[in-house]
Design an enzyme around this catalytic site. Structure first.
Site, mmCIF file in Angstrom:
data_model
loop_
_atom_site.group_PDB
_atom_site.id
_atom_site.type_symbol
_atom_site.label_atom_id
_atom_site.label_comp_id
_atom_site.label_asym_id
_atom_site.label_seq_id
_atom_site.Cartn_x
_atom_site.Cartn_y
_atom_site.Cartn_z
ATOM 1 N N ASP A 32 -10.858 1.678 -3.080
ATOM 2 C CA ASP A 32 -11.361 1.396 -1.734
ATOM 3 C C ASP A 32 -12.880 1.446 -1.705
ATOM 4 O O ASP A 32 -13.490 1.264 -0.653
ATOM 5 C CB ASP A 32 -10.804 2.414 -0.734
ATOM 6 C CG ASP A 32 -9.429 2.015 -0.228
ATOM 7 O OD1 ASP A 32 -8.990 0.892 -0.532
ATOM 8 O OD2 ASP A 32 -8.792 2.825 0.471
ATOM 9 N N ASP B 141 0.828 -1.207 0.000
ATOM 10 C CA ASP B 141 0.000 0.000 0.000
ATOM 11 C C ASP B 141 0.864 1.258 0.000
ATOM 12 O O ASP B 141 2.067 1.201 0.285
ATOM 13 C CB ASP B 141 -0.909 -0.032 1.237
ATOM 14 C CG ASP B 141 -2.237 0.653 1.006
ATOM 15 O OD1 ASP B 141 -2.326 1.493 0.093
ATOM 16 O OD2 ASP B 141 -3.190 0.353 1.754
HETATM 17 C C1 GLA Z 1 -5.691 1.816 2.154
HETATM 18 C C2 GLA Z 1 -6.076 0.642 1.283
HETATM 19 C C3 GLA Z 1 -7.132 -0.160 1.969
HETATM 20 C C4 GLA Z 1 -6.605 -0.648 3.299
HETATM 21 C C5 GLA Z 1 -6.152 0.522 4.136
HETATM 22 C C6 GLA Z 1 -5.449 0.081 5.376
HETATM 23 O O1 GLA Z 1 -6.718 2.723 2.272
HETATM 24 O O2 GLA Z 1 -6.509 1.074 0.033
HETATM 25 O O3 GLA Z 1 -7.539 -1.238 1.178
HETATM 26 O O4 GLA Z 1 -5.553 -1.542 3.074
HETATM 27 O O5 GLA Z 1 -5.258 1.365 3.419
HETATM 28 O O6 GLA Z 1 -5.021 1.120 6.157
#
Ligand code: GLA
Length: 706
Positions: free
Chosen positions: A510, A446
């Protein structure tokens, strides 16, 4: 050197480049030209005129436009030696031709610069790759401001389709007509970005999925970029795509070089479906390298929206068992597993297992995952550092920042300066130890914030940070070649062909709202094939939009990607679990087709509907999804014309799934109630009769050649 024409071609595309004493110029790029023509004679008797009241000589729109030649475009190269040598004029010295590729070597001895222009036209995907390199051949430093890929466009390529978005709203498309001046997309966010995806389509006005000449472009770079297209005052057009450099960011010392990111371009005689087919083929053949080429893409369970930071190994074991029951094949522990990480304000950088949450480490969870026949994956955000972390307390100078200025926080976090060798080694060491200690076969990698005031060694350092990040991913892959990596950046904020050379999947968004996902996945589909596009079934009440959708709509939508589930299956009802299991099983039964077939989008008449599908290369089988996005304006739906079917085949058409109630239909079209055989040519030209669906619902239709 006399003028000569270099012809790069594939079965469907021709590119003709004129190369003489000056920088080479593309004189034709488009539909394949017949082979048996005397191009040299044609083009020497048939070149542009020199207009009155302008520069007295012809001005070529070359592969790196030069101001010195009297061309008033944006130059392809900009820079200087403290003000000197700011407007170079290159001479072509050498041409290296190989099957499918050509490399031009050019020099300006007065400016002390060497320029190499590389073009490769892939025979299978028809993708043209271009890249430029400049070398400082003089003793004094050369401050490079810009080096970009330039390609000409035909005069009727007047319509632009560009991509925009934000967090939870990636890959949105819009169009404009460009007849005067320029249109530029500048990304200064230090990652590929949600906002300015580095891709654009430019074609004849009104180009659609199936019609119109159109050119597709994508810049493979995970940092700042600039795409610029211009309708020149003399009627010519061009596109430029390259890295956007900050002042002083690249200073070439004697003998040093800078290369642009690769620009991936293609041409279609008939609309966008051909463009994406070419991009997808290129990704499959040239970009993605799975550790095991033949392995199917395992269905995921990702813990994020199920438990967020609330990690209790006993409860996670329940989730693991519930996951196995519904058919999950890879279980991924998301954010929250490492030392002191209880919310998003702390601990990034402290890549040690939180012994308070996991007193026996991760092993019991991994053992259970393995016993249930699944693979195990783990989340990292390696390029980050929380102000509240042991790492920051011990090494505050490892934060990427500009000395003397306060660094802004994004999601309560800073960026780790990977250009500091000790910081790089630290994070590599932590990840390596985790991957060596535990049986981890997948990383969700990430990156949740932009780069602001990125400075290293007193110079702007976006370019350096992106390259250091590539080196870090490469180092992990060298040490752990069987581990698959997902590129995620707050969802789809960092996916492009350069990072996909090192990773194997991207998290598209997300946002797990099926309605939003329909649009996000459609936008992403222009560049990326389904097997690498992460698509999950989320909770009924979507966490990011607050909308509710039934399981069928969520399930049908998530089928079209690399499928997963993003919720807590342990607290799901038996009925819900059965439904998850049903869509997972359906995905597995269609997976081979979805992940190896050719993707297409349908042109739909009513704006609140969309359709797409995947067809096997031999056209023997297709799966089609039709979606009602919003409330229909009309009582009668329009027929869905299904491109790509074989005119000479008959297909058995079968409705597999519907997420809509029948409230708007008194009597459906007969095929809806009973599988029916229909001619491919008719399905293509007349279309399959749809009925009006409830808003935010979808149909899944299978077509099998009989
Ligand atoms: C980001 C990612 C999510 C998740 C969060 C965790 O927003 O896109 O899918 O992994 O971080 O903090």
């Amino acid at each position: 050197m006399t003028q000569s024409l270099i012809h790069l071609s594939t079965a469907s595309v021709s590119l003709l480049i004129r190369a003489g004493k000056r920088l080479p110029e593309v004189v034709y790029w488009g539909k394949k030209l017949p082979e048996n023509q005397d191009y040299d004679r044609f083009f020497s008797a048939n070149h542009r005129s020199v207009p009155q009241a302008r520069i007295d000589t012809d001005t070529a729109l070359s592969l790196c436009p030069e101001h010195a030649r009297g061309l008033f475009t944006a130059p392809g190269l900009e820079g200087s030696r403290s003000g000197n040598c700011w407007s170079p004029e290159f001479t072509l010295e050498d041409v290296l031709e190989q099957p499918g590729s050509v490399s031009f070597s050019c020099r300006d001895p007065d400016a002390g610069l060497k320029l190499i222009i590389n073009l490769t036209l892939n025979q299978t995907s028809h993708i043209l790759e271009t890249q430029l390199q400049v070398t400082n051949e003089a003793a004094s430093p050369y401050q490079l401001q810009k080096l970009t890929n330039t390609l000409p466009l035909p005069a009727d390529a007047r319509e632009l389709m560009y991509f925009h978005g934000r967090w939870t709203h990636e890959f949105q498309t819009d169009r404009i007509l460009l007849d005067r001046g320029g249109y530029a997309i500048e990304n200064r966010r230090g990652r590929t970005s949600h906002e300015h995806f580095p891709g654009i389509m430019i074609g004849q006005p009104g180009f659609s999925e199936t019609s119109g000449e159109v050119y597709g472009f994508h810049l493979g770079w995970s940092g700042n970029h600039r795409l610029h297209t211009e309708a020149m005052s003399d009627g010519r057009r061009y596109i430029q795509a390259g890295e956007l450099l900050m002042p002083g960011e690249i200073i070439l010392e004697a003998g040093e070089s800078y290369s642009t990111p690769t620009l991936f371009s293609c041409y279609s005689e008939k609309g966008l479906n051909v463009i994406s087919k070419q991009f997808h083929r290129h990704v499959r053949n040239q970009i993605i390298q799975f550790p095991q080429a033949k392995k199917v893409r395992p269905v995921h369970l990702n813990t994020w929206e199920g438990i967020y930071f609330d990690h209790d190994p006993d409860y996670i074991l329940k989730m693991v068992r519930a996951s196995a029951e519904i058919g999950i094949e890879r279980f991924i522990i998301d954010d929250g597993w490492f030392s002191g990480r209880n919310d998003d304000t702390t601990a990034l950088g402290d890549w040690y297992i939180d012994s308070r949450k996991y007193p026996r480490g991760l092993q019991p969870v991994i053992d259970c995952v393995k016993e249930q026949g699944m693979e195990f994956g783990l989340w990292f955000e390696p390029e980050m550092i929380s102000p509240k972390s042991a790492l920051y307390r011990n090494h505050p100078q490892w934060m990427l920042h500009t000395e003397g200025y306060e660094q802004v926080k994004v999601r309560n976090q800073y960026v780790l300066n990977l250009q500091i060798p000790e910081a790089f080694d630290y994070v590599l060491g932590r990840m390596d130890e985790m991957l060596s200690t535990y049986d981890i076969s997948y990383i969700k990698w990430d990156m949740n914030r932009e780069l602001v005031q990125a400075t290293h060694n007193h110079k702007a350092a976006f370019h350096g940070q992106v390259n250091a990040y590539y080196r870090l991913v490469d180092a992990i892959r060298d040490k752990h070649p069987m581990v698959e990596i997902e590129t995620c950046s707050g969802g789809g904020g960092r996916v492009d062909y350069e990072i996909l050379k090192r990773t194997h999947r991207f998290w598209a968004s997300d946002c797990n709202d099926a309605l939003e996902r329909q649009l996000i996945q459609r936008g992403a589909s222009y560049f990326f094939p389904l097997e690498i596009t992460g698509a999950h079934i989320g909770a009924r009440l979507c966490h990011t939009t607050g909308r509710q959708h039934n399981l069928a709509f969520r399930g049908i939508t998530a089928l079209f990607g690399h499928m997963g589930v993003e919720l807590d299956p342990a607290c799901a009802s038996e009925e819900e679990k059965a439904a998850f299991a049903n869509y997972i099983a359906l995905h597995k039964s269609l997976r081979e087709l979805l992940h190896t077939g050719e993707y297409f989008r349908c042109d739909t008449v009513h704006k609140e509907t969309q359709g797409c599908g995947v067809i096997r290369q031999d056209k023997s089988e297709a799966i089609v999804m039709y979606c009602q996005l919003g409330m229909s304006e009309f009582a009668l739906a329009a027929p869905l014309k299904i491109p790509e079917l074989d005119d000479h085949k008959t297909y058995r058409v079968e409705l597999l799934e519907s997420s809509s109630s029948d409230i708007y239909i008194k009597q459906p079209s007969p095929w809806v109630e009973e599988a029916t055989e229909m001619g491919g040519a008719l399905l293509k030209q007349v279309g399959l009769m749809m009925h009006t669906l409830q808003p935010e619902s979808a149909l899944l239709i299978k077509m099998t050649a009989v």
